[in-house]
Design a protein around this motif. Sequence first.
Motif, mmCIF file in Angstrom:
data_model
loop_
_atom_site.group_PDB
_atom_site.id
_atom_site.type_symbol
_atom_site.label_atom_id
_atom_site.label_comp_id
_atom_site.label_asym_id
_atom_site.label_seq_id
_atom_site.Cartn_x
_atom_site.Cartn_y
_atom_site.Cartn_z
ATOM 1 N N ARG A 172 -16.556 41.010 58.249
ATOM 2 C CA ARG A 172 -16.841 42.231 58.146
ATOM 3 C C ARG A 172 -15.816 43.375 58.202
ATOM 4 N NH1 ARG A 172 -19.998 39.917 61.949
ATOM 5 N NH2 ARG A 172 -19.130 41.031 63.501
ATOM 6 N N GLN A 173 -14.707 43.035 59.172
ATOM 7 C CA GLN A 173 -13.614 44.021 59.456
ATOM 8 C C GLN A 173 -12.550 43.266 59.778
ATOM 9 O OE1 GLN A 173 -15.046 46.864 62.447
ATOM 10 N NE2 GLN A 173 -15.035 45.152 63.884
ATOM 11 N N VAL A 174 -10.980 43.885 59.305
ATOM 12 C CA VAL A 174 -9.815 43.375 59.482
ATOM 13 C C VAL A 174 -8.830 44.335 59.717
ATOM 14 C CG1 VAL A 174 -9.320 43.214 57.057
ATOM 15 C CG2 VAL A 174 -8.104 41.566 58.354
ATOM 16 N N ARG A 175 -8.102 43.770 60.675
ATOM 17 C CA ARG A 175 -6.926 45.153 61.004
ATOM 18 C C ARG A 175 -5.675 44.929 59.900
ATOM 19 N NH1 ARG A 175 -2.981 43.936 66.170
ATOM 20 N NH2 ARG A 175 -2.504 42.031 64.970
ATOM 21 N N VAL A 176 -5.466 46.047 59.491
ATOM 22 C CA VAL A 176 -4.308 46.386 58.676
ATOM 23 C C VAL A 176 -3.454 47.007 59.628
ATOM 24 C CG1 VAL A 176 -3.416 47.538 56.512
ATOM 25 C CG2 VAL A 176 -5.616 46.517 56.651
ATOM 26 N N THR A 177 -1.941 46.539 59.544
ATOM 27 C CA THR A 177 -1.020 47.050 60.464
ATOM 28 C C THR A 177 -0.365 48.411 59.809
ATOM 29 O OG1 THR A 177 0.952 45.733 60.066
ATOM 30 C CG2 THR A 177 -0.703 44.877 61.334
ATOM 31 N N MET A 178 0.167 49.260 60.793
ATOM 32 C CA MET A 178 0.642 50.363 60.579
ATOM 33 C C MET A 178 2.086 50.466 60.667
ATOM 34 S SD MET A 178 -1.847 52.586 59.661
ATOM 35 C CE MET A 178 -2.491 51.013 58.979
ATOM 36 N N PRO A 179 2.976 51.088 59.874
ATOM 37 C CA PRO A 179 4.526 50.951 60.013
ATOM 38 C C PRO A 179 5.077 51.672 61.216
ATOM 39 C CG PRO A 179 3.977 52.902 58.731
ATOM 40 C CD PRO A 179 2.544 52.078 58.747
ATOM 41 N N GLN A 180 6.018 51.040 61.634
ATOM 42 C CA GLN A 180 6.733 51.377 63.001
ATOM 43 C C GLN A 180 7.538 52.683 62.444
ATOM 44 O OE1 GLN A 180 7.331 49.406 65.932
ATOM 45 N NE2 GLN A 180 5.562 48.160 65.150
ATOM 46 N N THR A 181 7.419 53.675 63.504
ATOM 47 C CA THR A 181 8.189 54.751 63.333
ATOM 48 C C THR A 181 9.544 54.716 63.397
ATOM 49 O OG1 THR A 181 8.246 55.244 65.935
ATOM 50 C CG2 THR A 181 6.285 56.041 64.928
ATOM 51 N N ARG A 182 10.226 53.683 63.662
ATOM 52 C CA ARG A 182 11.760 53.443 63.342
ATOM 53 C C ARG A 182 12.016 53.306 61.948
ATOM 54 N NH1 ARG A 182 12.225 48.385 62.604
ATOM 55 N NH2 ARG A 182 10.756 46.634 63.239
ATOM 56 N N LEU A 183 10.896 53.047 60.946
ATOM 57 C CA LEU A 183 11.357 52.861 59.668
ATOM 58 C C LEU A 183 11.668 53.989 58.796
ATOM 59 C CD1 LEU A 183 8.641 50.174 59.006
ATOM 60 C CD2 LEU A 183 11.066 49.656 59.278
ATOM 61 N N GLY A 184 11.472 55.082 59.362
ATOM 62 C CA GLY A 184 11.888 56.299 58.323
ATOM 63 C C GLY A 184 11.342 57.580 59.054
ATOM 64 N N ASP A 185 11.638 58.770 58.386
ATOM 65 C CA ASP A 185 10.892 59.827 58.608
ATOM 66 C C ASP A 185 9.395 59.838 58.707
ATOM 67 O OD1 ASP A 185 9.487 62.540 57.394
ATOM 68 O OD2 ASP A 185 11.469 63.098 58.674
ATOM 69 N N TYR A 186 8.916 60.336 59.874
ATOM 70 C CA TYR A 186 7.504 60.209 60.294
ATOM 71 C C TYR A 186 6.537 60.726 59.404
ATOM 72 C CZ TYR A 186 3.053 60.485 62.711
ATOM 73 O OH TYR A 186 1.745 60.324 63.110
ATOM 74 N N ARG A 187 6.878 61.961 58.732
ATOM 75 C CA ARG A 187 6.132 62.488 57.806
ATOM 76 C C ARG A 187 6.043 61.847 56.491
ATOM 77 N NH1 ARG A 187 8.023 68.549 58.030
ATOM 78 N NH2 ARG A 187 10.140 67.395 58.296
ATOM 79 N N GLU A 188 7.065 61.032 55.860
ATOM 80 C CA GLU A 188 7.203 60.529 54.743
ATOM 81 C C GLU A 188 6.406 59.234 54.889
ATOM 82 O OE1 GLU A 188 11.248 59.856 53.834
ATOM 83 O OE2 GLU A 188 11.415 62.090 53.257
ATOM 84 N N LEU A 189 6.453 58.511 56.178
ATOM 85 C CA LEU A 189 5.860 57.100 56.419
ATOM 86 C C LEU A 189 4.592 57.576 56.419
ATOM 87 C CD1 LEU A 189 8.130 55.689 59.167
ATOM 88 C CD2 LEU A 189 7.532 54.520 56.799
#
Length: 291
Positions: free
Chosen positions: A104-121
Motif C-alpha cells: 500500500r505505501q512506501v517511504r520516499v526520502t527527502m533531500p538533506q538541507t546541506r545539499l543546497g539552497d533550501y528554496r531550490e531543493l
Amino acid sequence: MRFSVFTASTPEWTPEEAARILAAQGWEGIEWRVTDQQPADPPGFWAGNRATWPLEGLEGSLDEIARITREAGLEFSGIGGYARADDHENVDRMLAATAALGARQVRVTMPQTRLGDYRELFAATRADLEWAAERAASLGVKALVELHHTTITPSASAAFRLVDGLDPRHVGVIHDLGNLVIEGHEDHLAAFQLLGPYLAHVHVKNVRWVPTGEPGFDGSVSWHDEWAPLRTGQADVEAYFAALAAFGYDGWVTAEDFSTDLPLEERTRDNLEYLWAVESRTRERAGEERR
C-alpha cells in the motif's frame, strides 16, 4: 491502532527470525527496510543489518518477502524505502514493488538541507513528488514523506507545504515522534489537523538529550541527541497517543527503537507491551472525558 516494527531497528535478526519473533510477541505488522548497505560485523542499524532487503535485485526477492511475511501471519504496514525523491528510477522500482507486495505505501526520502539552497531543493522536490504521485496513482499505492531532522521536511508545516494540492490518496506524510525531538516539533494535535488527509502513517521512537562533555570556556553546556527507550526519552508517548486519538487517527503505528539499553528481543517485547498499555490508557481517558 495497529502496531508494527520497522526492521531497521532489528539488525541482529534475519528476515525469517524477525517475522517469527515479532509475530510471536503479538505485533500485527512489519515494515521491511529496503536499501543497499555496507557490510558490518557485528550487524548495526545502518550497516550489516540482517533484516534488510537489498535494493539491488529487489524484484527477485519479492516472492520471498511476501512468503516470509504471510507465513508469520503479519501484514505490511508499509515499506521502509530509502530511494530519494529525485532518483526517479529507484522510486519507480520501490512503488512497483510496493504494489506487487500489496503493501500500500512506501517511504520516499527527502533531500538533506546541506545539499543546497533550501528554496531550490524544495521546488525541485515538489516537482519530483508530483511525478511520484502520478506513478503511485497508476499503481494504486502511496508515496510517503517522513518528518525527519536535517531534511527539507523536519516538521509538519514543512511537509504540508510540500504536499499541499497533491492527491492524498497517493501522497502522504509519516509523522515521527522521535525525529521531532531533534528538529521540527510542533504541537501534535495542531500538526495532525494541519496535515489532515495527508497524515498517512506514524512512527514512534524516543530520544534523550545529553551533555557532550566538558563545559565551554565560558561555562556553557553543549548537548547532543541520542536514541532512548520508548519509556524514558524526552518525548511524552502518552500525550502523543492522546493527540492521535483526539484527531481520530486509528491506523498503523510503527516502532523503530534504535536504543540499545535492552537486548533486542526484550526491547521489542517491552515496546509492544508499553504501546498496548498506552493505547489502553488513552482509550480509558477518552471514555472518562465523554462521561
